[in-house]
Design a protein around this motif. Structure first.
Motif, mmCIF file in Angstrom:
data_model
loop_
_atom_site.group_PDB
_atom_site.id
_atom_site.type_symbol
_atom_site.label_atom_id
_atom_site.label_comp_id
_atom_site.label_asym_id
_atom_site.label_seq_id
_atom_site.Cartn_x
_atom_site.Cartn_y
_atom_site.Cartn_z
ATOM 1 N N CYS A 1 -2.401 19.364 2.421
ATOM 2 C CA CYS A 1 -0.764 19.855 2.592
ATOM 3 C C CYS A 1 -0.325 19.864 1.307
ATOM 4 O O CYS A 1 -0.684 19.477 0.268
ATOM 5 C CB CYS A 1 -0.431 18.871 3.395
ATOM 6 N N GLY A 2 0.803 20.247 1.037
ATOM 7 C CA GLY A 2 1.544 20.292 -0.221
ATOM 8 C C GLY A 2 2.137 18.822 -0.551
ATOM 9 O O GLY A 2 2.277 17.864 0.302
ATOM 10 N N LEU A 3 2.150 18.741 -1.773
ATOM 11 C CA LEU A 3 2.802 17.479 -2.395
ATOM 12 C C LEU A 3 3.989 17.064 -1.628
ATOM 13 O O LEU A 3 4.257 15.724 -1.585
ATOM 14 C CB LEU A 3 2.699 17.295 -3.777
ATOM 15 N N LYS B 1 0.933 -1.219 0.075
ATOM 16 C CA LYS B 1 0.037 -0.039 0.097
ATOM 17 C C LYS B 1 0.829 1.019 -0.051
ATOM 18 O O LYS B 1 0.521 2.523 -0.543
ATOM 19 C CB LYS B 1 -0.910 0.109 1.202
ATOM 20 N N ILE B 2 1.854 1.279 0.650
ATOM 21 C CA ILE B 2 2.921 2.468 0.817
ATOM 22 C C ILE B 2 3.561 2.508 -0.647
ATOM 23 O O ILE B 2 3.512 3.730 -1.133
ATOM 24 C CB ILE B 2 3.992 2.406 1.772
ATOM 25 N N ASP B 3 3.836 1.368 -1.050
ATOM 26 C CA ASP B 3 4.321 1.723 -2.602
ATOM 27 C C ASP B 3 3.244 2.024 -3.736
ATOM 28 O O ASP B 3 3.763 2.985 -4.488
ATOM 29 C CB ASP B 3 4.805 0.158 -3.128
ATOM 30 N N GLN B 4 2.148 1.535 -3.483
ATOM 31 C CA GLN B 4 1.000 2.082 -4.170
ATOM 32 C C GLN B 4 0.821 3.619 -4.125
ATOM 33 O O GLN B 4 0.660 4.236 -5.004
ATOM 34 C CB GLN B 4 -0.264 1.407 -3.838
ATOM 35 N N ILE C 1 1.090 6.621 -6.894
ATOM 36 C CA ILE C 1 0.246 7.616 -7.268
ATOM 37 C C ILE C 1 0.819 8.908 -7.148
ATOM 38 O O ILE C 1 0.507 9.852 -7.876
ATOM 39 C CB ILE C 1 -0.820 7.248 -6.075
ATOM 40 N N ILE C 2 1.774 9.183 -6.131
ATOM 41 C CA ILE C 2 2.362 10.575 -6.085
ATOM 42 C C ILE C 2 3.327 10.739 -7.326
ATOM 43 O O ILE C 2 3.091 11.872 -7.728
ATOM 44 C CB ILE C 2 3.257 10.515 -4.774
ATOM 45 N N ASP C 3 4.069 9.644 -7.699
ATOM 46 C CA ASP C 3 4.769 9.823 -8.868
ATOM 47 C C ASP C 3 3.865 10.282 -10.001
ATOM 48 O O ASP C 3 4.088 10.987 -10.894
ATOM 49 C CB ASP C 3 5.577 8.703 -9.058
ATOM 50 N N GLN C 4 2.849 9.585 -10.194
ATOM 51 C CA GLN C 4 1.910 9.843 -11.369
ATOM 52 C C GLN C 4 1.425 11.344 -11.200
ATOM 53 O O GLN C 4 1.108 11.917 -12.372
ATOM 54 C CB GLN C 4 0.600 8.952 -11.259
#
Length: 123
Positions: A103-105, A39-42, A46-49
């Motif tokens: 919050c900020g990304l 889940k952490i990797d997911q 998503i952040i990278d996407q």
């Protein structure tokens, strides 16, 4: 956003505490992600996407709390808020501050990377 991670070594449980106004972020991390590395990797994917396509909103629906990323902002909110807004019910406006946070990304990414490291080292 300030945060602190702790671990109960006897029970093998991991906890996160966030600064006032970001309590829902801590609940989301503990309840929706927890110590599951997949889940952490997911979330990191998503952040990278979201960083690659900042004009698109990326959303991760949780059982009770959801995460959405749009441009360079992250919003964490209880799923029930959407239903309250549809009903137009303003009785719960006071409690909304504990049910949603943004919050900020980059701050969010830092927290997720450190959570990943904290969980990995604690195993």
């Amino acid at each position: 956003m300030e945060f602190q991670f702790t671990r109960n070594t006897l029970m093998g449980e991991f906890y996160v505490k966030c600064s006032m106004g970001h309590e829902i972020v801590a609940r989301w991390l503990q309840e929706e992600v927890g110590k599951e590395l997949t889940k952490i990797d997911q979330v990191l994917a998503i952040i990278d996407q979201a960083k690659q396509n900042p004009m698109e909103e990326v959303r991760l629906e949780g059982k009770e709390i959801s995460l959405s990323i749009h441009q360079f902002d992250v919003i964490v909110e209880e799923n029930v808020l959407g239903h309250e807004q549809e009903l137009g019910d303003s009785e719960f406006d006071f409690y909304d501050s504990e049910s949603t946070a943004s919050c900020g990304l980059e701050d969010f990414l830092t927290m997720m990377e450190q959570w990943h490291q904290f969980i990995t080292q604690g195993r």
